[in-house]
Design a protein around this motif. Structure first.
Motif, PDB file in Angstrom:
ATOM      1  N   GLY A 179       0.788  -1.228   0.000  1.00 22.59           N
ATOM      2  CA  GLY A 179       0.000   0.000   0.000  1.00 22.59           C
ATOM      3  C   GLY A 179       0.814   1.269   0.000  1.00 22.59           C
ATOM      4  N   VAL A 180       1.884   1.319  -0.803  1.00 24.27           N
ATOM      5  CA  VAL A 180       2.817   2.444  -0.791  1.00 24.27           C
ATOM      6  C   VAL A 180       2.313   3.604  -1.654  1.00 24.27           C
ATOM      7  CG1 VAL A 180       5.138   3.178  -1.493  1.00 24.27           C
ATOM      8  CG2 VAL A 180       4.816   0.986  -0.331  1.00 24.27           C
ATOM      9  N   LEU A 181       2.472   4.818  -1.139  1.00 23.85           N
ATOM     10  CA  LEU A 181       2.343   6.052  -1.916  1.00 23.85           C
ATOM     11  C   LEU A 181       3.757   6.536  -2.216  1.00 23.85           C
ATOM     12  CD1 LEU A 181       0.939   8.640  -3.039  1.00 23.85           C
ATOM     13  CD2 LEU A 181       1.098   9.559  -0.710  1.00 23.85           C
ATOM     14  N   ALA A 182       4.127   6.599  -3.507  1.00 24.46           N
ATOM     15  CA  ALA A 182       5.489   6.959  -3.887  1.00 24.46           C
ATOM     16  C   ALA A 182       5.498   8.154  -4.826  1.00 24.46           C
ATOM     17  CB  ALA A 182       6.167   5.771  -4.570  1.00 24.46           C
ATOM     18  N   PRO A 183       6.598   8.920  -4.847  1.00 21.42           N
ATOM     19  CA  PRO A 183       6.740   9.995  -5.839  1.00 21.42           C
ATOM     20  C   PRO A 183       7.311   9.444  -7.142  1.00 21.42           C
ATOM     21  CG  PRO A 183       8.603  10.027  -4.344  1.00 21.42           C
ATOM     22  CD  PRO A 183       7.719   8.888  -3.885  1.00 21.42           C
ATOM     23  N   LEU A 184       6.940  10.044  -8.248  1.00 20.71           N
ATOM     24  CA  LEU A 184       7.469   9.658  -9.561  1.00 20.71           C
ATOM     25  C   LEU A 184       7.711  10.927 -10.353  1.00 20.71           C
ATOM     26  CD1 LEU A 184       8.104   7.379 -11.642  1.00 20.71           C
ATOM     27  CD2 LEU A 184       5.747   7.647 -12.436  1.00 20.71           C
ATOM     28  N   ARG A 185       8.991  11.258 -10.563  1.00 17.09           N
ATOM     29  CA  ARG A 185       9.321  12.501 -11.273  1.00 17.09           C
ATOM     30  C   ARG A 185       9.972  12.256 -12.620  1.00 17.09           C
ATOM     31  NH1 ARG A 185      13.140  11.716  -7.382  1.00 17.09           N
ATOM     32  NH2 ARG A 185      15.326  11.763  -8.037  1.00 17.09           N
ATOM     33  N   SER A 186      10.303  10.993 -12.935  1.00 15.89           N
ATOM     34  CA  SER A 186      11.035  10.711 -14.161  1.00 15.89           C
ATOM     35  C   SER A 186      10.395   9.570 -14.940  1.00 15.89           C
ATOM     36  CB  SER A 186      12.485  10.337 -13.824  1.00 15.89           C
ATOM     37  OG  SER A 186      13.170   9.849 -14.950  1.00 15.89           O
ATOM     38  N   GLU A 187      10.355   9.729 -16.256  1.00 14.13           N
ATOM     39  CA  GLU A 187       9.843   8.683 -17.135  1.00 14.13           C
ATOM     40  C   GLU A 187      10.664   7.402 -17.008  1.00 14.13           C
ATOM     41  OE1 GLU A 187       8.520   8.191 -21.828  1.00 14.13           O
ATOM     42  OE2 GLU A 187       9.936   9.765 -21.220  1.00 14.13           O
ATOM     43  N   ARG A 188      11.893   7.539 -16.581  1.00 14.62           N
ATOM     44  CA  ARG A 188      12.791   6.386 -16.426  1.00 14.62           C
ATOM     45  C   ARG A 188      12.185   5.300 -15.545  1.00 14.62           C
ATOM     46  NH1 ARG A 188      18.777   6.903 -13.599  1.00 14.62           N
ATOM     47  NH2 ARG A 188      19.303   4.676 -13.584  1.00 14.62           N
ATOM     48  N   TYR A 189      11.379   5.691 -14.548  1.00 10.56           N
ATOM     49  CA  TYR A 189      10.836   4.735 -13.587  1.00 10.56           C
ATOM     50  C   TYR A 189       9.356   4.421 -13.831  1.00 10.56           C
ATOM     51  CZ  TYR A 189      15.152   5.984 -11.247  1.00 10.56           C
ATOM     52  OH  TYR A 189      16.476   6.220 -10.964  1.00 10.56           O
ATOM     53  N   LEU A 190       8.809   4.871 -14.970  1.00  8.94           N
ATOM     54  CA  LEU A 190       7.389   4.689 -15.240  1.00  8.94           C
ATOM     55  C   LEU A 190       7.012   3.213 -15.345  1.00  8.94           C
ATOM     56  CD1 LEU A 190       4.665   6.074 -15.893  1.00  8.94           C
ATOM     57  CD2 LEU A 190       5.353   6.025 -18.296  1.00  8.94           C
ATOM     58  N   ALA A 191       7.756   2.438 -16.105  1.00  7.96           N
ATOM     59  CA  ALA A 191       7.441   1.018 -16.268  1.00  7.96           C
ATOM     60  C   ALA A 191       7.546   0.292 -14.936  1.00  7.96           C
ATOM     61  CB  ALA A 191       8.372   0.385 -17.299  1.00  7.96           C
ATOM     62  N   GLU A 192       8.546   0.645 -14.137  1.00  6.76           N
ATOM     63  CA  GLU A 192       8.703   0.023 -12.821  1.00  6.76           C
ATOM     64  C   GLU A 192       7.507   0.331 -11.927  1.00  6.76           C
ATOM     65  OE1 GLU A 192      11.779   0.061  -8.985  1.00  6.76           O
ATOM     66  OE2 GLU A 192      12.305   1.148 -10.825  1.00  6.76           O
ATOM     67  N   ALA A 193       7.030   1.575 -11.978  1.00  7.79           N
ATOM     68  CA  ALA A 193       5.868   1.946 -11.170  1.00  7.79           C
ATOM     69  C   ALA A 193       4.635   1.160 -11.591  1.00  7.79           C
ATOM     70  CB  ALA A 193       5.611   3.449 -11.291  1.00  7.79           C
ATOM     71  N   ASN A 194       4.398   1.054 -12.871  1.00 11.46           N
ATOM     72  CA  ASN A 194       3.212   0.333 -13.352  1.00 11.46           C
ATOM     73  C   ASN A 194       3.249  -1.148 -13.006  1.00 11.46           C
ATOM     74  OD1 ASN A 194       1.802   2.511 -14.441  1.00 11.46           O
ATOM     75  ND2 ASN A 194       2.878   2.381 -16.405  1.00 11.46           N
ATOM     76  N   ALA A 195       4.451  -1.713 -12.864  1.00 13.31           N
ATOM     77  CA  ALA A 195       4.585  -3.136 -12.568  1.00 13.31           C
ATOM     78  C   ALA A 195       4.712  -3.429 -11.075  1.00 13.31           C
ATOM     79  CB  ALA A 195       5.801  -3.697 -13.299  1.00 13.31           C
ATOM     80  N   CYS A 196       4.831  -2.390 -10.258  1.00 13.25           N
ATOM     81  CA  CYS A 196       5.111  -2.580  -8.826  1.00 13.25           C
ATOM     82  C   CYS A 196       3.847  -3.022  -8.087  1.00 13.25           C
ATOM     83  CB  CYS A 196       5.638  -1.274  -8.245  1.00 13.25           C
ATOM     84  SG  CYS A 196       6.171  -1.412  -6.528  1.00 13.25           S
ATOM     85  N   ALA A 197       3.845  -4.267  -7.601  1.00 14.82           N
ATOM     86  CA  ALA A 197       2.645  -4.848  -7.009  1.00 14.82           C
ATOM     87  C   ALA A 197       2.244  -4.195  -5.691  1.00 14.82           C
ATOM     88  CB  ALA A 197       2.858  -6.350  -6.791  1.00 14.82           C
ATOM     89  N   ASN A 198       3.215  -3.677  -4.939  1.00 14.92           N
ATOM     90  CA  ASN A 198       2.877  -3.092  -3.635  1.00 14.92           C
ATOM     91  C   ASN A 198       2.641  -1.585  -3.701  1.00 14.92           C
ATOM     92  OD1 ASN A 198       5.649  -2.824  -4.156  1.00 14.92           O
ATOM     93  ND2 ASN A 198       6.104  -2.478  -1.995  1.00 14.92           N
ATOM     94  N   LEU A 199       2.676  -1.027  -4.904  1.00 12.30           N
ATOM     95  CA  LEU A 199       2.397   0.401  -5.077  1.00 12.30           C
ATOM     96  C   LEU A 199       0.893   0.622  -5.169  1.00 12.30           C
ATOM     97  CD1 LEU A 199       3.868   3.139  -5.504  1.00 12.30           C
ATOM     98  CD2 LEU A 199       3.636   2.739  -7.968  1.00 12.30           C
ATOM     99  N   ALA A 200       0.389   1.582  -4.385  1.00 16.61           N
ATOM    100  CA  ALA A 200      -1.043   1.864  -4.371  1.00 16.61           C
ATOM    101  C   ALA A 200      -1.389   3.211  -4.985  1.00 16.61           C
ATOM    102  CB  ALA A 200      -1.568   1.819  -2.933  1.00 16.61           C
ATOM    103  N   ALA A 201      -0.499   4.175  -4.848  1.00 16.31           N
ATOM    104  CA  ALA A 201      -0.791   5.524  -5.331  1.00 16.31           C
ATOM    105  C   ALA A 201       0.513   6.243  -5.631  1.00 16.31           C
ATOM    106  CB  ALA A 201      -1.604   6.297  -4.297  1.00 16.31           C
TER     107      ALA A 201
END
Length: 299
Positions: A33-55
């Protein structure tokens, strides 16, 4: 659980798609249930695939490219907005801790010069807290642990953040757990977990004088950590590993069970189980010796 909409406007945050989250964190934070910051396109695919990311708190340019399962908010400075949300969560967590009186088993021995917080601490049977040692809120010491002179448990970890318009040390949300039989010699410091959960030292792990163990480290059983070692944030160390004097382990590295880091090793990548590494930057020990022989003319 928290909702993004409850933080509308914090740090300039604007909610595009509401979502629930349990903790603030990074993409690498091993919590649900993590809320994380995303400022770079470099990490976009990782964010979309991250199972424990909620927001996610991100930029307007990236917001529409995030998976629909994720709550999304935008801010001009995603990291700063995330830090402001984190600070508010920490304040609420501290209020909860303050409602939990410290519990000390009657068999524990606390030196008269030691300092144990009067809330948010649990100290188990036969624990020894020595002279000038400090145990801060959010700390749990299981049975038979020993803190020698000047050990500090639950210090703030070194993580900078921009909060309230200035750079400061990010407040910690998590705690520290010393499992049964952990023993720490003089002036060892162990930092609280940053975003939640606990920094953990496993059963019968030992640390020599002036060791620093940073936030969110997960250290296994019977690990030996020699004097002046510096173990940085989110490091994972397997059972029965050995960390030599003055060794340094970089953020997020994974050290396998039974691995050995020799004196002064600077470890910048994962070390496989049972492997010995040496040098700056550390490589397998036999390669290090071959290199020394080469530069010393075969000596």
């Amino acid at each position: 659980m928290e909702t993004l909409s409850a933080y509308e406007g914090v740090g300039g945050l604007k909610v595009l798609r509401d979502g629930a989250f349990a903790v603030t964190g990074k993409l690498s934070t091993p919590l649900d249930g993590v809320l994380a910051p995303l400022r770079s396109e470099r990490y976009l695919a990782e964010a979309n695939a991250c199972a424990n990311l909620a927001a996610v708190i991100t930029t307007a340019a990236l917001a529409e490219r995030l998976d629909r399962r994720l709550g999304v908010a935008v801010a001009q400075e995603p990291d700063a907005a995330h830090a402001e949300v984190h600070a508010r969560l920490v304040a609420a967590r501290e209020a909860t801790l303050k409602a939990q009186p410290t519990l000390i088993d009657p068999s524990a021995r606390i030196d008269g010069s030691a300092s144990v917080a009067d809330y948010g601490v649990a100290i188990g049977p036969n624990v020894y807290v020595g002279p000038r040692s400090v145990v801060l809120p959010g700390s749990t010491l299981e049975a038979d642990c020993a803190l020698h002179v000047g050990a500090v448990i639950g210090v703030a970890g070194f993580q900078s953040a921009r909060i309230g318009g200035r750079q400061r040390i990010a407040p910690q949300l998590g705690g520290v757990r010393l499992k049964a039989g952990v023993e720490l010699l003089a002036d060892v410091s162990v930092a609280r977990a940053l975003f939640g959960g606990e920094t953990v030292l496993g059963e019968e792990t030992l640390a020599d004088c002036h060791v620093y163990i940073a936030h969110d480290c997960q250290i296994g059983r019977r690990v030996q950590i020699c004097a002046l070692a510096n173990i940085l944030g989110r490091v994972v160390i397997g059972d029965d590993a050995y960390v030599g004097p003055s060794a340094v382990v970089v953020n997020g590295a994974r050290i396998g069970a039974g691995a050995k880091l020799t004196m002064g090793a600077v470890v910048t990548r994962d070390v496989a189980a049972g492997t010995t590494v040496s040098g700056n930057f550390a490589i397998e020990h036999h390669r290090f010796l071959d290199h020394l022989r080469a530069i010393r003319g075969g000596i």
